[in-house]
Design a protein around this motif. Structure first.
Motif, PDB file in Angstrom:
ATOM      1  N   LEU A 273      29.523  41.673  44.680  1.00 32.15           N
ATOM      2  CA  LEU A 273      30.149  40.238  44.254  1.00 32.15           C
ATOM      3  C   LEU A 273      30.774  40.178  42.698  1.00 32.15           C
ATOM      4  O   LEU A 273      31.671  39.721  42.599  1.00 32.15           O
ATOM      5  CB  LEU A 273      29.093  38.984  44.680  1.00 32.15           C
ATOM      6  N   GLU A 274      29.600  40.710  41.994  1.00 33.89           N
ATOM      7  CA  GLU A 274      30.159  40.638  40.545  1.00 33.89           C
ATOM      8  C   GLU A 274      31.508  41.760  40.435  1.00 33.89           C
ATOM      9  O   GLU A 274      32.221  41.193  39.615  1.00 33.89           O
ATOM     10  CB  GLU A 274      28.837  41.376  39.725  1.00 33.89           C
ATOM     11  N   GLU A 275      31.617  42.739  41.092  1.00 39.94           N
ATOM     12  CA  GLU A 275      32.772  43.362  40.909  1.00 39.94           C
ATOM     13  C   GLU A 275      34.068  42.841  41.640  1.00 39.94           C
ATOM     14  O   GLU A 275      35.222  43.152  41.111  1.00 39.94           O
ATOM     15  CB  GLU A 275      32.536  44.895  41.393  1.00 39.94           C
ATOM     16  N   ILE A 276      33.954  42.206  42.871  1.00 38.01           N
ATOM     17  CA  ILE A 276      35.009  41.736  43.518  1.00 38.01           C
ATOM     18  C   ILE A 276      35.529  40.478  43.134  1.00 38.01           C
ATOM     19  O   ILE A 276      36.669  40.317  43.143  1.00 38.01           O
ATOM     20  CB  ILE A 276      34.392  41.674  45.072  1.00 38.01           C
ATOM     21  N   LEU A 277      34.679  39.776  42.274  1.00 39.30           N
ATOM     22  CA  LEU A 277      35.051  38.402  42.019  1.00 39.30           C
ATOM     23  C   LEU A 277      35.777  38.669  40.531  1.00 39.30           C
ATOM     24  O   LEU A 277      35.528  39.483  39.595  1.00 39.30           O
ATOM     25  CB  LEU A 277      33.795  37.204  41.572  1.00 39.30           C
ATOM     26  N   PRO A 278      37.060  37.733  40.267  1.00 34.55           N
ATOM     27  CA  PRO A 278      37.660  37.757  39.178  1.00 34.55           C
ATOM     28  C   PRO A 278      36.754  37.370  37.942  1.00 34.55           C
ATOM     29  O   PRO A 278      35.941  36.437  37.856  1.00 34.55           O
ATOM     30  CB  PRO A 278      38.932  37.006  39.440  1.00 34.55           C
ATOM     31  N   PHE A 279      37.056  38.065  36.655  1.00 39.18           N
ATOM     32  CA  PHE A 279      36.515  37.585  35.471  1.00 39.18           C
ATOM     33  C   PHE A 279      34.800  37.639  35.369  1.00 39.18           C
ATOM     34  O   PHE A 279      34.399  37.249  34.493  1.00 39.18           O
ATOM     35  CB  PHE A 279      36.891  36.296  34.973  1.00 39.18           C
ATOM     36  N   THR A 280      34.321  38.499  36.222  1.00 35.57           N
ATOM     37  CA  THR A 280      32.837  38.817  36.108  1.00 35.57           C
ATOM     38  C   THR A 280      32.395  40.295  35.786  1.00 35.57           C
ATOM     39  O   THR A 280      31.582  40.597  35.711  1.00 35.57           O
ATOM     40  CB  THR A 280      32.150  38.465  37.430  1.00 35.57           C
TER      41      THR A 280
END
Length: 102
Positions: free
Chosen positions: A62-69
């Protein structure tokens, strides 16, 4: 155990740097995250077993797929949780009574 522990830390820092590098590549970076997210999740689940590893792999995905994280060092945080913050459960001592019949 210590060598393995610090090998995991080195790998984790490397994987965090790979994940963060997409922040510095304009236009193409977000698309690289689509490729890196499942790879990172697989690496995390291979590095940390059991339910904690499964949960961490979902979080890193989720951290890699979500923008700006991408700036969150998920692998390093998992290492800190596993080897620094997590309390070891103390073994429960049990008394066993034995009767000897003669």
């Amino acid at each position: 155990m210590d060598k393995t522990k610090y090998k995991l830390l080195k790998k984790g820092i490397l994987y965090d740097l790979i994940g963060m590098s997409s922040l510095f590549i304009p236009v193409v970076g977000p698309f690289l995250d689509l490729i890196w997210a499942p790879i990172a999740a697989n690496k995390m689940s291979n590095m940390y077993k059991d339910n904690e590893g499964k949960l961490a792999s979902v979080i890193v995905f989720l951290e890699e797929i979500l923008p700006f994280t991408d700036f969150i060092p998920t692998f390093t945080l998992m290492w800190l949780y596993t080897f620094v913050w997590k309390k070891e459960e103390e073994p429960i001592l049990q008394t066993i009574e034995v009767e000897i019949n003669e």
